[in-house]
Design an enzyme around this catalytic site. Structure first.
Site, PDB file in Angstrom:
ATOM      1  N   CYS A   1      39.476  46.794  50.287  1.00 49.75           N
ATOM      2  CA  CYS A   1      40.556  46.580  49.672  1.00 49.75           C
ATOM      3  C   CYS A   1      41.983  46.724  50.327  1.00 49.75           C
ATOM      4  CB  CYS A   1      40.786  47.564  48.546  1.00 49.75           C
ATOM      5  SG  CYS A   1      39.569  47.722  47.674  1.00 49.75           S
TER       6      CYS A   1
ATOM      7  N   HIS B   1      48.765  52.333  46.905  1.00 51.84           N
ATOM      8  CA  HIS B   1      47.813  51.617  46.451  1.00 51.84           C
ATOM      9  C   HIS B   1      47.391  51.798  45.035  1.00 51.84           C
ATOM     10  CE1 HIS B   1      43.824  49.903  47.439  1.00 51.84           C
ATOM     11  NE2 HIS B   1      43.088  50.773  47.207  1.00 51.84           N
TER      12      HIS B   1
ATOM     13  N   LYS C   1      49.352  47.669  40.421  1.00 53.23           N
ATOM     14  CA  LYS C   1      48.141  47.543  39.584  1.00 53.23           C
ATOM     15  C   LYS C   1      47.921  47.836  38.268  1.00 53.23           C
ATOM     16  CE  LYS C   1      45.209  48.108  44.052  1.00 53.23           C
ATOM     17  NZ  LYS C   1      46.597  48.454  44.998  1.00 53.23           N
TER      18      LYS C   1
END
Length: 414
Positions: free
Chosen positions: A164, A303, A335
Site C-alpha cells: 500500500c 494513510h 480514504k
C-alpha cells in the site's frame, strides 16, 4: 552535489470519485463517497459487500480497443491517467526530450484479474489456450512499461512494489531521479485494480476489510466504530519536473515536492509496528530531507485506512513526531471517500495533497461520528474547510512494514 528543485506540473487520475483529477478533487472537497455495493463480483460469495469501484470508464477514449484488450484493467487506468496528466502539464514528449523523461509507476498486486482469468483457462482448456499476453498483462511493472510506450518517454523506467506504499514510494523515487539529475521530468504514481475474486477472498480471510453492507458509513477512518477498510480501484499520476525545465517552457506549477522518507518496520507481515514506530521515523526522515521543522507542516493526508491498529498507531506516530504541534495540525483521510486503493492509494492522495495546497482547502474525513480516545487529533470531520496551507505531508504504510512519506510545499513564484 547540488540538489535540483522539483515541482509538480500536471495531475491525472481515475478514481471512485471521478474519471479525471478535477472531478475527483471536487467530489473529495464536497465530501462525496465513492463507496457503493460491490458489483464487479458476486457479493453473495464474500463477506465483503461494498467496494469503491470505477464507474463508466471507457478505455477506448485513451487507446485503441484492440490494445486495451491486451492490458489488464490496472494498466488501462495508468495509461489513461498518464495521458491526462501530460495534457494537464501541457508537456509534449518530443524525440529530443524523450531520453530525459522517465516513468515510475507502482502497483501493489498488478494484473490479478488477468492472472485469475488465465488460470481458469489453463485449468479448463489446457496450456495451449493460455494467452501469449498473459505475462505482459499480469506483471506489476507493465503500467510503467505501457505508459512509456504510449507516451514515448525513454528515460528511467521503473515500478515500486511496496504494497500500500507503492504509489508513494514511486513518487518519492521519481523525485530523487530528477533531484540528482538523471531525468528532467517523470510520469509517476500508482495504479491498482484489485476487485477480483482472489484478492477480495484473501483480504476477507485476513479480516482486513469491513463486512458492513452499508456503503454510506463503511469507510470511517479514526472513528471509534471503524471495522476495516473498503477496497477501491483506480490510478493517480503526477508530472514531476525540475524547476529549470518547468520554468523554461513556462509551465503552470501546482506545488514543489521537497521531502521523501522511506523506512521499514522490521516487525510483522501485516500489522504496523507498535505505536507506529516505523511510520514516525518515516515522517521524521521526510522532514529532514525537506529541511523543515515539524511546526512548518499544517496538514497531513493520513494513510487512515479505517482499521483498528493503523488509525490508532498512525495517530500516535504523528504525536511522536510533531509533539504539541500535532494538536494544531489538520489530519484527514480521503480514504473515507475513495476507499483504499492499495498500491494506488498514496498516488491519489498525493494528487489530493497537491490540489489542497493549490486551492487552500482541507479535504474532510467523512463518516466521522464517534470519537475514539486513541485518535484525538483534528481529523477535519465531515466537511472541508479553507486553510492557509504552506506545507503538506502525505503518508502511506504497507504490508511488509513499508512506510513512505512525501512532503509538498506551496509554490510561490517570487
Amino acid at each position: 552535489m547540488e540538489k535540483r528543485r522539483v515541482v509538480v506540473t500536471g495531475v491525472g487520475a481515475v478514481t471512485p470519485l471521478g474519471n479525471d483529477a478535477e472531478t475527483s478533487w471536487k467530489h473529495a472537497v464536497d465530501g462525496v463517497s465513492g463507496v457503493g455495493p460491490m458489483t464487479r463480483l458476486d457479493a453473495d460469495a464474500f463477506p465483503m459487500k461494498v467496494a469503491a469501484e470505477i464507474n463508466d470508464f471507457d478505455a477506448s477514449l485513451f487507446m485503441d480497443k484492440k490494445e486495451a484488450r491486451r492490458m489488464d484493467r490496472f494498466t488501462q487506468f495508468a495509461v489513461a491517467s498518464a495521458k491526462m496528466a501530460l495534457a494537464d502539464a501541457e508537456l509534449e514528449i518530443t524525440s529530443e526530450l524523450a531520453p530525459r523523461v522517465g516513468v515510475w509507476i507502482g502497483s501493489g498486486i498488478g494484473g490479478m484479474e488477468t492472472y485469475e482469468s488465465q488460470f481458469r483457462t489453463f485449468l479448463e482448456k489446457g496450456q495451449r489456450r493460455v494467452s501469449p499476453f498473459f505475462v505482459p498483462m499480469m506483471i506489476p511493472d507493465m503500467a510503467a512499461g505501457q505508459v512509456s510506450i504510449y507516451t514515448g518517454a525513454k528515460g528511467p523506467n521503473s515500478c515500486s512494489v511496496t504494497a500500500c506504499a507503492s504509489g508513494t514510494n514511486s513518487i518519492g523515487d521519481a523525485f530523487k531521479v530528477i533531484q540528482r539529475g538523471d531525468a528532467d521530468a517523470m510520469i509517476t504514481g500508482g495504479s491498482e485494480a484489485p476487485i477480483t475474486n482472489m484478492a477480495v477472498a484473501g483480504f476477507c480471510s485476513a479480516k482486513a476489510v469491513t463486512t458492513t453492507d452499508d456503503p454510506k458509513t463503511a469507510s470511517r477512518p479514526f472513528d471509534a466504530n471503524r471495522s476495516g477498510f473498503v477496497m477501491g480501484e483506480g490510478a493517480g499520476l503526477l508530472i514531476l519536473e525540475s524547476l529549470e525545465s518547468a520554468q523554461a517552457r513556462g509551465a503552470t506549477i501546482y506545488a514543489e515536492i521537497v521531502g521523501y522518507g522511506s523506512t521499514g518496520d522490521a516487525h510483522h507481515i501485516t500489522a504496523p509496528a507498535p505505536e507506529g514506530e516505523g511510520g514516525a521515523r518515516c515522517m521524521a526522515e521526510a522532514l529532514r530531507d525537506a529541511g523543515l521543522a515539524p511546526e512548518d507542516v499544517s496538514y497531513i493526508n493520513a494513510h487512515g485506512t479505517s482499521t483498528e491498529y493503523n488509525d490508532a498507531f498512525e495517530t500516535t506516530a504523528v504525536k511522536t513526531v510533531f509533539g504539541e504541534h500535532a494538536y494544531k495540525l489538520a489530519v484527514s483521510s480521503t480514504k473515507s471517500m475513495t476507499g483504499h486503493l492499495l498500491g494506488a492509494a498514496g498516488a491519489i492522495e498525493a494528487v489530493f495533497s497537491v490540489k489542497a495546497l493549490e486551492a487552500g482547502i482541507l479535504p474532510p474525513t467523512i463518516n466521522y461520528e464517534t470519537p475514539d480516545p486513541q485518535c484525538d487529533l483534528d481529523y477535519v470531520p465531515n466537511e472541508a474547510r479553507e486553510a492557509d496551507l504552506q506545507v503538506v505531508m502525505s503518508n502511506s504504510l504497507g504490508f511488509g512494514g513499508h512506510n513512505a512519506t512525501l512532503v509538498f510545499k506551496k509554490w510561490q513564484s517570487a
